[in-house]
Structures are given as C-alpha cells and as structure tokens.
Enzyme design. Sequence first.
Site, PDB file in Angstrom:
ATOM      1  N   ALA A 162       3.944  -4.662   2.844  1.00  0.00           N
ATOM      2  CA  ALA A 162       3.305  -3.571   2.098  1.00  0.00           C
ATOM      3  C   ALA A 162       2.221  -2.909   2.939  1.00  0.00           C
ATOM      4  O   ALA A 162       2.109  -1.677   2.970  1.00  0.00           O
ATOM      5  CB  ALA A 162       2.716  -4.095   0.793  1.00  0.00           C
TER       6      ALA A 162
ATOM      7  N   TYR B 190       2.314  -8.541   3.714  1.00  0.00           N
ATOM      8  CA  TYR B 190       2.280  -8.009   5.081  1.00  0.00           C
ATOM      9  C   TYR B 190       3.136  -6.742   5.188  1.00  0.00           C
ATOM     10  O   TYR B 190       2.712  -5.737   5.769  1.00  0.00           O
ATOM     11  CB  TYR B 190       2.786  -9.081   6.046  1.00  0.00           C
TER      12      TYR B 190
ATOM     13  N   ASN C 195      -5.565  -2.212  15.569  1.00  0.00           N
ATOM     14  CA  ASN C 195      -4.663  -3.321  15.872  1.00  0.00           C
ATOM     15  C   ASN C 195      -4.959  -4.573  15.052  1.00  0.00           C
ATOM     16  O   ASN C 195      -4.074  -5.402  14.860  1.00  0.00           O
ATOM     17  CB  ASN C 195      -4.763  -3.650  17.367  1.00  0.00           C
TER      18      ASN C 195
END
Length: 239
Positions: free
Chosen positions: A147, A145, A80
């Site tokens: 990518a 971000y 996460n």
Amino acid sequence: MRLEGKIAIVTGGARGLGEEMAKLFASEGATVIAADMSDLTYEQENVEGYKLNVTDTENCKELFNYVLEKHGKIDILVNNAGITRDGLTRKMTDEMWDLVIDVNLKGVFNLTKHVGPQMMQQGSGSIINISSIVGEYGNIGQANYAATKAGVIGLTKTWAKEFSRKGAAVRVNAITPGYTMTDILKTVPQDLLDKFAKQTMLGRLGQPEEIAKAALFLASEDASYVTGHTLSVNGGMRL
C-alpha cells in the site's frame, strides 16, 4: 562528474541502497547529506551524516532548513527510507500497519512538502522516490508495504505535475527495485532467494549498485526530459 556542484539529500542513507546512492552521487561530484536514524556505517568524501526520523515533521523541517542555510539550495532529494513489518492481513496488527504507513508514506511526504516547493522556487531539481516491485504487483503478506509503495508511485505522478508549474524544471520520478541484495535479504533463507532469482528474466537478484546507477541517471541531466516516470529495475521479475 555528472552531479558536479549539486546538493543532494538521501534519506535512509546510512546503509543499503541509501549508502550506495550517497557514495555514488558523491563520486560524481555531489555534496550529499545522508539522513538516517542510524550513524553512517562508512566514510566517503563529501558525504555528511544527519540524524533524521522521517516520521517526525519537525525533524524533517529542521533538516530542510539546515541544508538550505548551509548550502543555499537543494538540487536532489532521494526518498529512500523505508521499513517492512510483514504478515498476512488477518494477522497484521494496527502497530504493524501504522508504523509502515508512517515511515514509508508519510515519511516521504514530510520532507518533500518542504523540498518540492523550494525546488519549484529555484526553478529546478530532481526528486527520486524509492518504491518497490511490490507496489506495482502486490505480494502476499505485505499488504501494508504494498500500500505504501503503491502510494509512493501516486505521489510521484502528482508531484511531477505540481512542482513543474510555472515552467519550473523540477522532475519527480520513482524507482521500483526488485529483490536486491541488501541487509534485509540476508535474513531470507537461500532456497527462497533462489526462487526469487528464477522468477527474473536475467536469472539473478539485483545488487545495490545497480539501483544506485538508476538513481544517478534520474538525478543527472541525462534524464532532463524524464519526469512522472516509474523506472522498474527488477531484472524482468514478475511476482
């Protein structure tokens, strides 16, 4: 108690989505190691904080060994931890690009390279990678971000195939949250938040607990026949 007796690692577990997932998993019977660079901002029974920089390969190996030695197994891994460093492509610096790639993509690889094979050896496990709606549809000013989050989906599909070899019941799935009311969005002007909400079919932004419930489903035996899947939790949003 859908996770009774399970051992879970949640990266980025000190706050935001990670906090909600760690607390929900623990309430469902799991022992959770909430790994983060920051101290935990909450107290929850069966949730243990662990200082982790996901970009540090040795730190990730240390966490893996610590959990395995203490608990003897790892049943659930939630990748996460993530950051943003937004800017239009022509204004994006090497530092902005490299840092987001290191945390959001390499950081996912660094821990999974240990946990995935271990789950394969023990014959079972669930890996949940937190991607983003931006990884599916792209977004202006977030090339780095987008990518990384698209890359996370590619890793998910690859690992679902790789770690299930020889009959191992290891499941690997991704969640792509839409705009969700975590601390990151608290700095966004209200008019923009209202605009994002109107772009969803449900007419509102998501809540962290709604993403956590999707993760609980994928972590539990309720999703025993779900792998290699990307679960969009975005209220029907299209960027």
